[in-house]
Design an enzyme around this catalytic site. Structure first.
Site, PDB file in Angstrom:
ATOM      1  N   GLU A 234     -16.878 -14.183  11.074  1.00 19.29           N
ATOM      2  CA  GLU A 234     -15.746 -15.105  11.201  1.00 19.29           C
ATOM      3  C   GLU A 234     -15.954 -16.251  12.192  1.00 19.29           C
ATOM      4  O   GLU A 234     -15.281 -16.335  13.228  1.00 19.29           O
ATOM      5  CB  GLU A 234     -14.480 -14.324  11.590  1.00 19.29           C
ATOM      6  CG  GLU A 234     -14.098 -13.254  10.593  1.00 19.29           C
ATOM      7  CD  GLU A 234     -12.724 -12.628  10.875  1.00 19.29           C
ATOM      8  OE1 GLU A 234     -12.152 -12.891  11.958  1.00 19.29           O
ATOM      9  OE2 GLU A 234     -12.226 -11.904  10.017  1.00 19.29           O
TER      10      GLU A 234
ATOM     11  N   GLU B 186     -13.903  -6.945   5.127  1.00 20.61           N
ATOM     12  CA  GLU B 186     -12.763  -6.403   5.866  1.00 20.61           C
ATOM     13  C   GLU B 186     -11.516  -6.599   5.030  1.00 20.61           C
ATOM     14  O   GLU B 186     -11.301  -7.669   4.451  1.00 20.61           O
ATOM     15  CB  GLU B 186     -12.531  -7.125   7.204  1.00 20.61           C
ATOM     16  CG  GLU B 186     -13.515  -6.811   8.278  1.00 20.61           C
ATOM     17  CD  GLU B 186     -13.216  -7.546   9.587  1.00 20.61           C
ATOM     18  OE1 GLU B 186     -12.042  -7.880   9.861  1.00 20.61           O
ATOM     19  OE2 GLU B 186     -14.176  -7.789  10.332  1.00 20.61           O
TER      20      GLU B 186
HETATM   21  C1  FCB Z   1     -10.587  -9.746  11.911  1.00 20.37           C
HETATM   22  C2  FCB Z   1     -11.683  -9.276  12.852  1.00 20.37           C
HETATM   23  C3  FCB Z   1     -11.630  -7.801  13.155  1.00 20.37           C
HETATM   24  C4  FCB Z   1     -10.217  -7.299  13.318  1.00 20.37           C
HETATM   25  C5  FCB Z   1      -9.349  -7.745  12.160  1.00 20.37           C
HETATM   26  C6  FCB Z   1      -7.937  -7.245  12.225  1.00 20.37           C
HETATM   27  O1  FCB Z   1     -10.346 -11.091  12.136  1.00 20.37           O
HETATM   28  O2  FCB Z   1     -12.935  -9.566  12.310  1.00 20.37           O
HETATM   29  O3  FCB Z   1     -12.422  -7.568  14.291  1.00 20.37           O
HETATM   30  O4  FCB Z   1      -9.723  -7.688  14.528  1.00 20.37           O
HETATM   31  O5  FCB Z   1      -9.350  -9.137  12.087  1.00 20.37           O
END
Ligand code: FCB
Length: 467
Positions: free
Chosen positions: A184, A370
């Site tokens: 990110e 994620e």
């Molecule tokens: C993302 C991050 C991860 C976590 C989630 C909720 O932005 O990569 O580390 O904090 O959000």
């Protein structure tokens, strides 16, 4: 199964495995995800150097509950029993990150063998349990010594990162299924250097955009170094993305959404897959546009084996919003269902996003690296009935499957997160885990969502074997 795990399927869940399509490709990757700073703790053990999150967390008011990652889930000390737990969760793949300051305390110069040994034990433990390793090299814990020299605003940090990446590749490249350079970059650049709500807490848009460029350059240099080694691991990057939609149909809201899409999505996608930053965003930035050098964009746009996407919610933007984005980059109206982060539950956004990426850019296979939700979980007699999280996961897996049927080439899904952990500026006040962590005792308990996901993965595996 370790004794810390509760056994037995939960009595009642909203929805069931049977509600979801059971026709994923046999080699689809199902996993769980974490990052080093959020779970490891042990920030001063075995020669680890300080990182920017240690420094940031020590500033009064920076973290909602005044905490830090110093202890976190004590994963560093509990590695072996945690790996048993991971297996009990049914994971076939595990996405984790290396803490750069653990393996190279100053971010340059000497390697810390004790740090490398920890990750070697992790990889050995995964291999022994038949769990695929998916490595992220940078999940936000920059060595403080490099921050003291300018951090990501300095071009030299990109060179140091490439040297660290090359070393990680030499040691682990043959033992992992994939390597993502960065997690990110938008968050690092924008929340870390424009909003200042994340480490290192700088509030300057011109610096933020230089950081955004230097991060992509770091990715490009690291990729070049890893490619030169020719190892078997698939190479990529992880971006946080979302459909960016106007809150109303007014011209002003639509223009604002177009710009936000430019900053969040097109800035990174165009650089990586077209080798150029979007013209409208550059024009908007004016003096704040980053300094680039000849050859940078060619490095940045070198071919990738996969693109990782972190998806949580859509971004609804309105022209009335002032200032830099919040943690999700989004604003929501009260009528929507939201998670404990205040983020709207919007599974169709994952479908929209996956198809848009496949349509607008020449992307490699996509990994959902994620996806998950925070809820105010309650532990009762060793159980957590997190019905909303079960539903959230099921709806998003369903949306992803639909996107695949509609043409998106998605190969992996990692639920965020394996266990509750340090949620950055929110500290321990937000629980994203499929496993509940009682921080006072460091006991772990599988939530209902962990049982559901375990059974789901098993069902996929059986369906694949039967096919
Ligand atoms: C993302 C991050 C991860 C976590 C989630 C909720 O932005 O990569 O580390 O904090 O959000």
């Amino acid at each position: 199964m370790p004794e810390i795990c509760q056994t037995g399927a939960p009595e009642a869940l909203a929805g069931s495995v049977a509600d979801l399509p059971n026709d994923f490709p046999a080699d689809f990757i199902w996993g769980l995800a974490t990052s080093a700073y959020q779970i490891e703790g042990a920030t001063e053990l075995d020669g680890r150097g300080p990182c920017i999150w240690d420094t940031f967390a020590s500033k009064p008011g920076a973290i909602a509950d005044g905490s830090s990652g110093a202890v976190a889930c004590e994963h560093y000390q509990r590695l072996d029993s945690d790996l048993d737990l991971l297996q009990a969760c049914g994971a076939r793949a595990y996405r984790f990150s290396i803490a750069w300051p653990r393996v190279q305390p100053d971010g340059k110069g000497a390697w810390n063998e004790a740090g490398w040994a920890f990750y070697q034990r992790l990889l050995d433990g995964l291999a022994k349990r038949g769990i695929q390793a998916h490595l992220t090299l940078y999940h936000w814990d920059l060595p403080q010594a490099l921050q003291d020299e300018g951090g990501w605003a300095a071009r030299s940090t990109a060179q140091y990162f490439a040297a660290y990446a090359a070393q990680a590749g030499r040691r682990f490249g043959a033992q992992v299924a994939s390597i993502a350079t960065l997690n990110e970059p938008w968050v690092v650049a924008t929340l870390g250097h424009e909003s200042g709500i994340f480490a290192p807490g700088i509030k300057d848009r011109a610096i933020a955009m230089q950081v955004a460029h230097n991060l992509l350059l770091a990715h490009g240099l690291a990729l070049q170094a890893l490619r030169a080694q020719g190892g078997p691991a698939l190479l990529g990057i992880v971006l946080n993305q979302a459909p960016v939609q106007p809150a109303s149909d007014t011209l002003a809201d639509r223009a604002k959404a177009q710009l936000e899409d430019g900053l969040l999505v097109r800035w990174y996608m165009d650089a990586l897959f077209k080798g150029a930053y979007p013209a409208d965003v550059l024009e908007h930035l004016g003096q704040d546009a980053p300094h680039t050098e000849a050859g940078d964009m060619a490095l940045i746009s070198a071919p990738l084996d996969f693109l990782g996407l972190n998806y949580y919610t859509r971004n609804l933007v309105s022209a009335q919003q002032a200032g830099a984005p919040d943690s999700s980059g989004s604003r929501r109206a009260a009528q929507y269902e939201v998670t404990d982060m205040g983020w709207e539950v919007y599974p169709q956004g994952l479908h929209t996003l996956l198809l848009r990426l496949a349509r607008d850019w020449d992307t490699p296979p996509l990994y959902v690296t994620e996806n998950g939700a925070a809820y105010a979980d309650v532990l009762q007699q060793g159980r957590v009935h997190d019905v909303e999280r079960c539903r959230y996961l099921q709806m998003h897996i369903g949306a992803m499957r639909q996107a695949m049927q509609d043409g998106a080439d998605v190969r992996a899904y990692f639920a965020w997160s394996w266990m509750d952990n340090f949620e950055w500026a929110f500290g321990y006040s937000k629980r994203f885990g499929l496993v509940y962590v009682d921080y006072a005792s460091q006991q772990r308990y599988l939530k209902d969502s962990a049982y559901w996901y375990r059974d789901w993965i098993m069902a996929q595996h059986q369906a694949a074997l039967a096919a």
